[in-house]
Design a protein around this motif. Sequence first.
Motif, PDB file in Angstrom:
ATOM      1  N   VAL A 158       0.850  -1.186   0.000  1.00 43.65           N
ATOM      2  CA  VAL A 158       0.000   0.000   0.000  1.00 43.65           C
ATOM      3  C   VAL A 158       0.888   1.239   0.000  1.00 43.65           C
ATOM      4  O   VAL A 158       1.936   1.270   0.644  1.00 43.65           O
ATOM      5  CB  VAL A 158      -0.955   0.010   1.222  1.00 43.65           C
ATOM      6  N   ALA A 159       0.463   2.264  -0.746  1.00 42.67           N
ATOM      7  CA  ALA A 159       1.174   3.541  -0.813  1.00 42.67           C
ATOM      8  C   ALA A 159       0.217   4.662  -0.453  1.00 42.67           C
ATOM      9  O   ALA A 159      -0.924   4.688  -0.937  1.00 42.67           O
ATOM     10  CB  ALA A 159       1.749   3.767  -2.210  1.00 42.67           C
ATOM     11  N   ALA A 160       0.666   5.578   0.396  1.00 42.71           N
ATOM     12  CA  ALA A 160      -0.134   6.754   0.730  1.00 42.71           C
ATOM     13  C   ALA A 160       0.104   7.829  -0.317  1.00 42.71           C
ATOM     14  O   ALA A 160       1.252   8.185  -0.605  1.00 42.71           O
ATOM     15  CB  ALA A 160       0.236   7.270   2.113  1.00 42.71           C
ATOM     16  N   VAL A 161      -0.984   8.329  -0.893  1.00 43.92           N
ATOM     17  CA  VAL A 161      -0.933   9.426  -1.870  1.00 43.92           C
ATOM     18  C   VAL A 161      -1.857  10.511  -1.344  1.00 43.92           C
ATOM     19  O   VAL A 161      -3.066  10.486  -1.586  1.00 43.92           O
ATOM     20  CB  VAL A 161      -1.363   8.952  -3.274  1.00 43.92           C
ATOM     21  N   GLY A 162      -1.310  11.442  -0.577  1.00 44.56           N
ATOM     22  CA  GLY A 162      -2.143  12.442   0.088  1.00 44.56           C
ATOM     23  C   GLY A 162      -3.084  11.763   1.066  1.00 44.56           C
ATOM     24  O   GLY A 162      -2.667  10.969   1.917  1.00 44.56           O
ATOM     25  N   ASN A 163      -4.382  12.052   0.943  1.00 44.90           N
ATOM     26  CA  ASN A 163      -5.390  11.428   1.806  1.00 44.90           C
ATOM     27  C   ASN A 163      -5.765  10.022   1.365  1.00 44.90           C
ATOM     28  O   ASN A 163      -6.546   9.355   2.052  1.00 44.90           O
ATOM     29  CB  ASN A 163      -6.665  12.287   1.844  1.00 44.90           C
ATOM     30  N   TYR A 164      -5.236   9.588   0.238  1.00 45.92           N
ATOM     31  CA  TYR A 164      -5.624   8.292  -0.302  1.00 45.92           C
ATOM     32  C   TYR A 164      -4.581   7.216   0.002  1.00 45.92           C
ATOM     33  O   TYR A 164      -3.390   7.502   0.164  1.00 45.92           O
ATOM     34  CB  TYR A 164      -5.829   8.384  -1.817  1.00 45.92           C
ATOM     35  N   ALA A 165      -5.052   5.984   0.070  1.00 45.23           N
ATOM     36  CA  ALA A 165      -4.178   4.818   0.186  1.00 45.23           C
ATOM     37  C   ALA A 165      -4.440   3.931  -1.013  1.00 45.23           C
ATOM     38  O   ALA A 165      -5.573   3.479  -1.222  1.00 45.23           O
ATOM     39  CB  ALA A 165      -4.453   4.064   1.480  1.00 45.23           C
ATOM     40  N   ALA A 166      -3.406   3.690  -1.809  1.00 50.10           N
ATOM     41  CA  ALA A 166      -3.524   2.886  -3.020  1.00 50.10           C
ATOM     42  C   ALA A 166      -2.955   1.504  -2.742  1.00 50.10           C
ATOM     43  O   ALA A 166      -1.785   1.361  -2.376  1.00 50.10           O
ATOM     44  CB  ALA A 166      -2.779   3.546  -4.177  1.00 50.10           C
ATOM     45  N   VAL A 167      -3.791   0.474  -2.918  1.00 51.79           N
ATOM     46  CA  VAL A 167      -3.469  -0.887  -2.495  1.00 51.79           C
ATOM     47  C   VAL A 167      -3.306  -1.788  -3.715  1.00 51.79           C
ATOM     48  O   VAL A 167      -4.144  -1.771  -4.627  1.00 51.79           O
ATOM     49  CB  VAL A 167      -4.586  -1.433  -1.573  1.00 51.79           C
ATOM     50  N   ALA A 168      -2.248  -2.598  -3.708  1.00 52.22           N
ATOM     51  CA  ALA A 168      -2.014  -3.580  -4.764  1.00 52.22           C
ATOM     52  C   ALA A 168      -2.588  -4.926  -4.350  1.00 52.22           C
ATOM     53  O   ALA A 168      -2.421  -5.350  -3.205  1.00 52.22           O
ATOM     54  CB  ALA A 168      -0.516  -3.716  -5.017  1.00 52.22           C
ATOM     55  N   ASP A 169      -3.258  -5.590  -5.284  1.00 55.05           N
ATOM     56  CA  ASP A 169      -3.818  -6.910  -5.004  1.00 55.05           C
ATOM     57  C   ASP A 169      -2.942  -7.979  -5.643  1.00 55.05           C
ATOM     58  O   ASP A 169      -2.768  -8.003  -6.865  1.00 55.05           O
ATOM     59  CB  ASP A 169      -5.246  -7.013  -5.541  1.00 55.05           C
ATOM     60  N   VAL A 170      -2.399  -8.885  -4.827  1.00 50.31           N
ATOM     61  CA  VAL A 170      -1.456  -9.882  -5.335  1.00 50.31           C
ATOM     62  C   VAL A 170      -2.133 -10.998  -6.124  1.00 50.31           C
ATOM     63  O   VAL A 170      -1.455 -11.825  -6.733  1.00 50.31           O
ATOM     64  CB  VAL A 170      -0.607 -10.479  -4.185  1.00 50.31           C
ATOM     65  N   GLN A 171      -3.480 -11.020  -6.135  1.00 46.23           N
ATOM     66  CA  GLN A 171      -4.204 -12.011  -6.923  1.00 46.23           C
ATOM     67  C   GLN A 171      -4.492 -11.527  -8.343  1.00 46.23           C
ATOM     68  O   GLN A 171      -5.119 -12.230  -9.130  1.00 46.23           O
ATOM     69  CB  GLN A 171      -5.523 -12.373  -6.228  1.00 46.23           C
ATOM     70  N   GLY A 172      -4.058 -10.326  -8.688  1.00 41.00           N
ATOM     71  CA  GLY A 172      -4.192  -9.865 -10.055  1.00 41.00           C
ATOM     72  C   GLY A 172      -5.353  -8.935 -10.322  1.00 41.00           C
ATOM     73  O   GLY A 172      -5.729  -8.732 -11.481  1.00 41.00           O
ATOM     74  N   ASN A 173      -5.924  -8.342  -9.259  1.00 43.69           N
ATOM     75  CA  ASN A 173      -7.067  -7.448  -9.449  1.00 43.69           C
ATOM     76  C   ASN A 173      -6.699  -5.967  -9.411  1.00 43.69           C
ATOM     77  O   ASN A 173      -7.527  -5.120  -9.126  1.00 43.69           O
ATOM     78  CB  ASN A 173      -8.127  -7.753  -8.383  1.00 43.69           C
ATOM     79  N   GLY A 174      -5.446  -5.649  -9.692  1.00 42.90           N
ATOM     80  CA  GLY A 174      -5.053  -4.271  -9.889  1.00 42.90           C
ATOM     81  C   GLY A 174      -4.919  -3.462  -8.621  1.00 42.90           C
ATOM     82  O   GLY A 174      -4.481  -3.950  -7.576  1.00 42.90           O
ATOM     83  N   VAL A 175      -5.321  -2.188  -8.717  1.00 45.31           N
ATOM     84  CA  VAL A 175      -5.131  -1.208  -7.641  1.00 45.31           C
ATOM     85  C   VAL A 175      -6.486  -0.767  -7.106  1.00 45.31           C
ATOM     86  O   VAL A 175      -7.409  -0.472  -7.872  1.00 45.31           O
ATOM     87  CB  VAL A 175      -4.353   0.016  -8.159  1.00 45.31           C
ATOM     88  N   TRP A 176      -6.582  -0.696  -5.775  1.00 45.71           N
ATOM     89  CA  TRP A 176      -7.781  -0.254  -5.084  1.00 45.71           C
ATOM     90  C   TRP A 176      -7.425   0.971  -4.259  1.00 45.71           C
ATOM     91  O   TRP A 176      -6.394   0.979  -3.573  1.00 45.71           O
ATOM     92  CB  TRP A 176      -8.317  -1.363  -4.178  1.00 45.71           C
TER      93      TRP A 176
END
Length: 343
Positions: A183-201
């Motif tokens: 997960v990466a913090a981008v300002g107020n947002y948290a961008a999460v990577a899914d290791v099963q192949g469903n991209g970014v949440w």
Amino acid sequence: MRTSLCVLAIGCSVAAGCASQPQPVTTTHAPPAEPARAGPPTAAPVGIVVPLGNAPEGVVVGTSGIAAVAVRDPNGIVLFDAATGRERQRIPTPSAARHLSLAGPDGPVLAPLEGTAELLELNLIDGRITTTVTGVGRQPHDAAATASGTIVVTNEGGGGVLFVRDGRVVGSLPAGPPQPGGVAAVGNYAAVADVQGNGVWVYDGSTRQLVSQAPVGAKLTHAVSLSGDLAAFADTDGGAVYIEHVDPKVSQVARIDAPGKPYGLAYDARRHRLYITLTERNAVRVVDVADPAASRNLADVATVRQPNSVAVEPNSGAIVVTGSDGGGSSSVQIIGPEQLAPG
């Protein structure tokens, strides 16, 4: 150019104007993305190599020049001098952390403990554990502090994320990525990577809502914040790293070729460099991202075996790489700025 598709989730609202149909997610039990099992290095590791505990992986470096690395068997966090590798202190932990992050430029260190479902906040200067948050999901994998003060923890074993404020869990969203990783913090947002192949949440730390989702790459593992509203994601199965705008929609800026099972990521904001560990090649790739849309590979630098994690010393520009072959040989590698790229 790919843009995000917003997702509906029970109990969550999504950004106005998004499509009403949720993005499908993987429901099979296909293996998640994992780093390569690296063979012995074919080139001598560059820089200084020092032993600092067994199976080191997650590593961070603060502006003080003090670094922290997570080790296991025995489980703990080792504080050391990022310039020399000299050990300062060992802090035992109830279970092991796979990843560490910093809540600010010089800490505290955020350490999700996978085996005991705890999130520790640890003082980088003196090693004090200032906060212990319990019940942060099942096998919490990574954590990031958003600008709003909310810490978002990825619940790898249970799916979705948990929100932590003031030392306690204040919310959770099981809907979303079935097996979230980095997960990466981008300002107020948290961008999460899914290791099963469903991209970014993408989650809003202020409202604790899922606000967007997008397919990115083949199977992602880790994420790191860049400058502004950008984040980078390691597509471990796809042999690439993607730079994405997160505002909160996710849109592609660049695809960086990274063959060899890319995994660990670190960003040097002062020098506009992105570091990518290539686990199959026992190397770290140095990428100039001053112009993210026209990123340039500067060098591949030889590392210790199994380079799963990397961190930047922000003052000098040196990097720290962790390595472990799973057979009792473990080390931390310090690579000086003059050894990282020509010129």
